[in-house]
Design a protein around this motif. Structure first.
Motif, PDB file in Angstrom:
ATOM      1  N   GLU A  21      50.014  30.383  39.933  1.00  0.00           N
ATOM      2  CA  GLU A  21      50.454  31.574  40.649  1.00  0.00           C
ATOM      3  C   GLU A  21      50.017  32.863  39.959  1.00  0.00           C
ATOM      4  OE1 GLU A  21      51.863  31.748  43.598  1.00  0.00           O
ATOM      5  OE2 GLU A  21      51.671  29.576  43.746  1.00  0.00           O
ATOM      6  N   ASP A  22      49.761  32.801  38.662  1.00  0.00           N
ATOM      7  CA  ASP A  22      49.416  34.016  37.920  1.00  0.00           C
ATOM      8  C   ASP A  22      47.927  34.325  37.949  1.00  0.00           C
ATOM      9  OD1 ASP A  22      52.060  34.308  37.231  1.00  0.00           O
ATOM     10  OD2 ASP A  22      51.866  33.128  35.385  1.00  0.00           O
ATOM     11  N   ILE A  23      47.124  33.408  38.448  1.00  0.00           N
ATOM     12  CA  ILE A  23      45.674  33.616  38.449  1.00  0.00           C
ATOM     13  C   ILE A  23      45.263  34.168  39.804  1.00  0.00           C
ATOM     14  CG2 ILE A  23      43.428  32.510  38.259  1.00  0.00           C
ATOM     15  CD1 ILE A  23      44.622  30.512  36.359  1.00  0.00           C
ATOM     16  N   ALA A  24      44.815  35.406  39.807  1.00  0.00           N
ATOM     17  CA  ALA A  24      44.397  36.075  41.054  1.00  0.00           C
ATOM     18  C   ALA A  24      42.894  35.925  41.232  1.00  0.00           C
ATOM     19  CB  ALA A  24      44.783  37.549  41.020  1.00  0.00           C
ATOM     20  N   PRO A  25      42.412  35.897  42.460  1.00  0.00           N
ATOM     21  CA  PRO A  25      40.957  35.800  42.676  1.00  0.00           C
ATOM     22  C   PRO A  25      40.255  37.072  42.234  1.00  0.00           C
ATOM     23  CG  PRO A  25      42.096  36.196  44.754  1.00  0.00           C
ATOM     24  CD  PRO A  25      43.155  35.974  43.724  1.00  0.00           C
ATOM     25  N   LYS A  26      39.034  36.918  41.776  1.00  0.00           N
ATOM     26  CA  LYS A  26      38.226  38.060  41.350  1.00  0.00           C
ATOM     27  C   LYS A  26      37.404  38.527  42.550  1.00  0.00           C
ATOM     28  CE  LYS A  26      39.783  37.468  37.211  1.00  0.00           C
ATOM     29  NZ  LYS A  26      40.661  36.318  37.516  1.00  0.00           N
ATOM     30  N   ASN A  27      37.919  39.561  43.215  1.00  0.00           N
ATOM     31  CA  ASN A  27      37.249  40.073  44.409  1.00  0.00           C
ATOM     32  C   ASN A  27      35.898  40.693  44.048  1.00  0.00           C
ATOM     33  OD1 ASN A  27      39.494  39.365  46.032  1.00  0.00           O
ATOM     34  ND2 ASN A  27      40.539  41.246  45.410  1.00  0.00           N
ATOM     35  N   ILE A  28      34.994  40.662  45.021  1.00  0.00           N
ATOM     36  CA  ILE A  28      33.602  41.042  44.769  1.00  0.00           C
ATOM     37  C   ILE A  28      33.223  42.238  45.637  1.00  0.00           C
ATOM     38  CG2 ILE A  28      31.202  40.237  44.802  1.00  0.00           C
ATOM     39  CD1 ILE A  28      32.308  37.380  44.605  1.00  0.00           C
ATOM     40  N   LEU A  29      32.505  43.185  45.061  1.00  0.00           N
ATOM     41  CA  LEU A  29      31.947  44.323  45.784  1.00  0.00           C
ATOM     42  C   LEU A  29      30.430  44.213  45.742  1.00  0.00           C
ATOM     43  CD1 LEU A  29      32.271  47.044  47.245  1.00  0.00           C
ATOM     44  CD2 LEU A  29      32.253  48.153  44.996  1.00  0.00           C
ATOM     45  N   MET A  30      29.826  44.016  46.908  1.00  0.00           N
ATOM     46  CA  MET A  30      28.367  43.910  47.002  1.00  0.00           C
ATOM     47  C   MET A  30      27.786  45.265  47.384  1.00  0.00           C
ATOM     48  SD  MET A  30      27.716  40.266  48.905  1.00  0.00           S
ATOM     49  CE  MET A  30      28.346  38.728  48.224  1.00  0.00           C
ATOM     50  N   ILE A  31      26.792  45.689  46.647  1.00  0.00           N
ATOM     51  CA  ILE A  31      26.158  46.985  46.866  1.00  0.00           C
ATOM     52  C   ILE A  31      24.683  46.750  47.143  1.00  0.00           C
ATOM     53  CG2 ILE A  31      25.712  49.261  45.891  1.00  0.00           C
ATOM     54  CD1 ILE A  31      28.063  48.706  43.947  1.00  0.00           C
ATOM     55  N   GLY A  32      24.196  47.211  48.271  1.00  0.00           N
ATOM     56  CA  GLY A  32      22.790  47.031  48.583  1.00  0.00           C
ATOM     57  C   GLY A  32      22.476  47.507  49.981  1.00  0.00           C
ATOM     58  N   VAL A  42      52.198  35.149  56.092  1.00  0.00           N
ATOM     59  CA  VAL A  42      51.043  34.753  55.297  1.00  0.00           C
ATOM     60  C   VAL A  42      50.975  35.636  54.062  1.00  0.00           C
ATOM     61  CG1 VAL A  42      48.530  34.556  55.239  1.00  0.00           C
ATOM     62  CG2 VAL A  42      49.776  33.965  57.319  1.00  0.00           C
ATOM     63  N   ASN A  43      50.892  35.006  52.893  1.00  0.00           N
ATOM     64  CA  ASN A  43      50.794  35.731  51.639  1.00  0.00           C
ATOM     65  C   ASN A  43      49.326  35.902  51.267  1.00  0.00           C
ATOM     66  OD1 ASN A  43      50.714  35.822  48.472  1.00  0.00           O
ATOM     67  ND2 ASN A  43      52.790  36.402  49.041  1.00  0.00           N
ATOM     68  N   THR A  44      48.938  37.102  50.866  1.00  0.00           N
ATOM     69  CA  THR A  44      47.531  37.414  50.589  1.00  0.00           C
ATOM     70  C   THR A  44      47.203  37.440  49.104  1.00  0.00           C
ATOM     71  OG1 THR A  44      47.886  39.819  50.553  1.00  0.00           O
ATOM     72  CG2 THR A  44      47.482  38.791  52.700  1.00  0.00           C
ATOM     73  N   ASP A  45      48.092  36.931  48.251  1.00  0.00           N
ATOM     74  CA  ASP A  45      47.870  37.019  46.803  1.00  0.00           C
ATOM     75  C   ASP A  45      46.579  36.336  46.371  1.00  0.00           C
ATOM     76  OD1 ASP A  45      50.119  38.484  46.374  1.00  0.00           O
ATOM     77  OD2 ASP A  45      51.408  36.777  45.898  1.00  0.00           O
ATOM     78  N   HIS A  46      46.233  35.224  47.012  1.00  0.00           N
ATOM     79  CA  HIS A  46      45.101  34.425  46.536  1.00  0.00           C
ATOM     80  C   HIS A  46      43.978  34.346  47.559  1.00  0.00           C
ATOM     81  CE1 HIS A  46      47.522  33.286  43.098  1.00  0.00           C
ATOM     82  NE2 HIS A  46      48.489  32.952  43.922  1.00  0.00           N
ATOM     83  N   ILE A  47      43.959  35.236  48.520  1.00  0.00           N
ATOM     84  CA  ILE A  47      42.830  35.333  49.449  1.00  0.00           C
ATOM     85  C   ILE A  47      41.702  36.083  48.761  1.00  0.00           C
ATOM     86  CG2 ILE A  47      42.052  36.323  51.635  1.00  0.00           C
ATOM     87  CD1 ILE A  47      44.804  35.848  52.769  1.00  0.00           C
ATOM     88  N   LEU A  48      40.476  35.561  48.902  1.00  0.00           N
ATOM     89  CA  LEU A  48      39.319  36.205  48.287  1.00  0.00           C
ATOM     90  C   LEU A  48      38.767  37.277  49.223  1.00  0.00           C
ATOM     91  CD1 LEU A  48      37.175  36.320  46.028  1.00  0.00           C
ATOM     92  CD2 LEU A  48      35.880  34.596  47.306  1.00  0.00           C
ATOM     93  N   GLY A  90      39.782  49.126  41.308  1.00  0.00           N
ATOM     94  CA  GLY A  90      40.280  48.137  40.360  1.00  0.00           C
ATOM     95  C   GLY A  90      40.510  46.771  40.957  1.00  0.00           C
ATOM     96  N   ARG A  91      40.682  46.711  42.269  1.00  0.00           N
ATOM     97  CA  ARG A  91      40.918  45.420  42.912  1.00  0.00           C
ATOM     98  C   ARG A  91      39.618  44.698  43.243  1.00  0.00           C
ATOM     99  NH1 ARG A  91      45.149  43.465  41.397  1.00  0.00           N
ATOM    100  NH2 ARG A  91      44.849  41.875  43.014  1.00  0.00           N
ATOM    101  N   PHE A  92      38.469  45.317  42.959  1.00  0.00           N
ATOM    102  CA  PHE A  92      37.172  44.668  43.128  1.00  0.00           C
ATOM    103  C   PHE A  92      36.443  44.704  41.787  1.00  0.00           C
ATOM    104  CE2 PHE A  92      38.293  45.825  47.439  1.00  0.00           C
ATOM    105  CZ  PHE A  92      37.857  44.737  48.176  1.00  0.00           C
ATOM    106  N   PRO A  93      36.873  43.858  40.855  1.00  0.00           N
ATOM    107  CA  PRO A  93      36.325  43.932  39.496  1.00  0.00           C
ATOM    108  C   PRO A  93      34.866  43.486  39.388  1.00  0.00           C
ATOM    109  CG  PRO A  93      37.772  42.031  39.707  1.00  0.00           C
ATOM    110  CD  PRO A  93      37.899  42.811  40.985  1.00  0.00           C
ATOM    111  N   LEU A  94      34.401  42.622  40.279  1.00  0.00           N
ATOM    112  CA  LEU A  94      33.031  42.126  40.211  1.00  0.00           C
ATOM    113  C   LEU A  94      32.156  42.956  41.136  1.00  0.00           C
ATOM    114  CD1 LEU A  94      33.578  38.263  40.199  1.00  0.00           C
ATOM    115  CD2 LEU A  94      33.390  39.817  38.256  1.00  0.00           C
ATOM    116  N   ARG A  95      31.161  43.604  40.574  1.00  0.00           N
ATOM    117  CA  ARG A  95      30.231  44.409  41.361  1.00  0.00           C
ATOM    118  C   ARG A  95      28.829  43.828  41.222  1.00  0.00           C
ATOM    119  NH1 ARG A  95      32.056  50.761  40.478  1.00  0.00           N
ATOM    120  NH2 ARG A  95      34.261  50.441  40.993  1.00  0.00           N
TER     121      ARG A  95
END
Length: 525
Positions: A51-62, A379-385, A406-411
């Motif tokens: 429960e403590d591990i959140a998905p690492k959301n991604i921001l694609m730039i291009g 529906v809980n969105t805690d672990h939706i990517l 901050g909620r999109f740590p991977l760019r």
């Protein structure tokens, strides 16, 4: 793909699967492969740590047309995850007319329900076909199947709406709050004797010959005659069954009764009230039942309708909702496109745009983790990517509000496509453009063949046009190919059968005059 197969896929194998459809963009593929693998790793942990591990959301730039959306779509298909693609520009801040951001989660849940429902229907296809076959035989041979109870009065209580009422709790008659309600009539039907009009035992169906034979004595001659008729009917039914399976009755017309749920007019509302209203209307429709309509259709069409109805009866709707909700919460993927269009700050756009920044503020709690009410349950969105993408040619990622950044740590920055990438796109993927056009024209009995020199020339022209006009990436290949084969596609039915090689000379004849024209926008958009 099931969980076991997905569990065996390493990040390297995930990238290899994506390479079958998407050319280049190694960085983006590696990022989404690791994100997908981390979701599988998380499901193997203890529930407390999970429960403590959140998905690492991604921001694609291009820039547009380099594969951002296709990477997310292929990843979701590979994982068998509920997937929804939305555009940030379609949402508005709460208080403005338009779609609220919570609707993206409701759309994702709807996609999950449809996915699980389809899987469960496939698992009961065999039973549904058997039931549909029996129902078809009943339609073709009335009276030889199970007894028909449609014309009987229902054995359970009958509920009928009587209207609405209002009660004022103040006995004095003074104005004040009143209670609103709905009146219904509940009755237990009794079967009346048609001759005497008195309550009697349930009348027996004339088709219930076998049950009637067990309930009262029958003389030997009558019994033999009835057994002969029953055997003849069974033999006829089996003959029709054999003809049905051999496809000899496909064009015969039969009359079937289909249930139709009441259709309520579409209502546009702001906020989450629409979901509750839709759920209430659906419950009301189910309470009073749907309308039944008789249709005259062929046996082949009747089989499709009956299989769909029987499949619907065999699946457990509650189980569908529970399974879909769990799958959405654990493996759901939301792709938010055009996020750069809501990232323009006031000093860039010539004034503050509260709606754009308001959409960011509304998206923030959904991405951080919230509970959204849907008609299938919360529906809980805690672990939706969440995968966001944008060209960012006018704005910058730093123009997003800091909390959303901050909620999109991977760019991941996707690279622009050149001649080499276009050449691979035209030949390597399973759904390569050249193969698509070859198969399309083959349906008209026109065979075309692209020579290597012609394909290389097409790639060079696409790169040249992108460098002179707006860079729209691989989408330029679609306009190039359409312009190249426009005349051939138009004349294909008239010249068939034919075999036409697409050579470099053919490409130059069709496209050279357009490419040399300075006003390229008139021809290739």
């Amino acid at each position: 793909m099931n969980d076991k197969n997905l569990d065996r896929l390493t990040p390297r194998e995930i990238v290899a699967e994506l390479d079958k459809y998407i050319v280049g963009q190694k960085k983006a593929k590696r990022a989404v492969a690791v994100a997908l693998r981390n979701r599988i790793r998380r499901l193997k942990l203890d529930p407390e740590l999970r429960e403590d591990i959140a998905p690492k959301n991604i921001l694609m730039i291009g820039p547009t047309g380099v594969g951002k959306t296709e990477i997310a779509r292929r990843l979701a298909k590979l994982a068998g995850s509920p997937f929804i693609k939305v555009e940030a520009t379609k949402y508005t801040e709460v208080g403005y007319v338009g779609r609220d951001v919570e609707s993206m989660i409701r759309d994702l849940m709807a996609a999950g329900v449809q996915m699980v429902k389809q899987e469960m229907q496939e698992s009961v296809t065999a039973d549904a076909k058997k039931r549909a076959e029996e129902a078809l035989l009943d339609l073709l041979l009335p009276g030889t199947g199970k007894k028909n109870r449609e014309n009987r009065q229902p054995s359970g209580p009958v509920v009928r709406p009587m209207g609405a009422f209002s009660i004022n709790p103040n006995n004095s008659g003074a104005s004040g709050p009143s209670l609103m309600g709905a009146a219904i009539q509940v009755g237990i039907p009794s079967v009346m004797n048609r001759k005497s009009g008195t309550p009697d035992r349930e009348e027996e169906d004339p088709a219930d010959g076998e049950e009637a034979a067990d309930s009262r004595p029958i003389e030997p001659n009558i019994a033999e005659d009835r057994a002969g008729k029953t055997g003849a009917a069974a033999s006829t039914r089996e003959k029709f069954r054999a003809m049905l399976r051999e496809g000899k009755l496909e064009d015969r017309m039969v009359e079937i009764t289909v249930s139709q749920n009441p259709q309520f007019p579409a209502i546009e509302m702001m906020g989450g009230g629409l979901e509750e209203l839709e759920s209430s209307l659906s419950g009301l429709a189910g309470f009073f039942g749907g309308n039944k309509k008789k249709k005259l259709v062929s046996v082949s069409r009747a089989r499709e309708i009956l299989i769909a109805e029987e499949s619907e009866k065999l699946i457990d709707r509650d189980r569908v909702s529970d399974e879909a909700r769990q799958r959405v919460e654990e493996t759901g993927i939301v792709f938010i496109d055009e996020i750069d269009k809501i990232a323009v700050r006031g000093d860039r756009g010539g004034g503050p745009d509260v709606s754009r920044e308001g959409v960011q503020r509304d998206i923030l709690p959904i991405v951080e983790g919230a509970t959204v009410n849907t008609k299938w349950g919360p529906v809980n969105t805690d672990h939706i990517l969440f995968v966001a993408a944008g060209a960012f040619n006018v704005s910058k990622p730093s123009d997003l509000i800091p909390e959303l950044q901050g909620r999109f740590p991977l760019r991941v920055e996707l690279e622009s496509l050149g001649k080499a990438e276009f050449l691979r796109i035209l030949t390597e993927p399973k759904n390569a453009l050249t193969r698509q056009y070859i198969d399309l024209l083959a349906t008209e009995n026109v065979d075309i063949e692209f020579t290597p020199e012609a394909v290389e020339r097409l790639a060079a022209l696409a790169a040249d046009v992108n460098s002179r006009l707006e860079n729209i990436g691989a989408r330029r290949l679609h306009t190039i190919m359409e312009t190249l084969l426009e005349n051939l596609s138009f004349e294909a039915p008239d010249i068939a059968p034919a075999r036409i090689p697409i050579t470099e000379t053919y490409v130059n004849e069709r496209l050279a005059s357009i490419v040399t024209d300075q006003d390229l926008g008139r021809y290739i958009l």
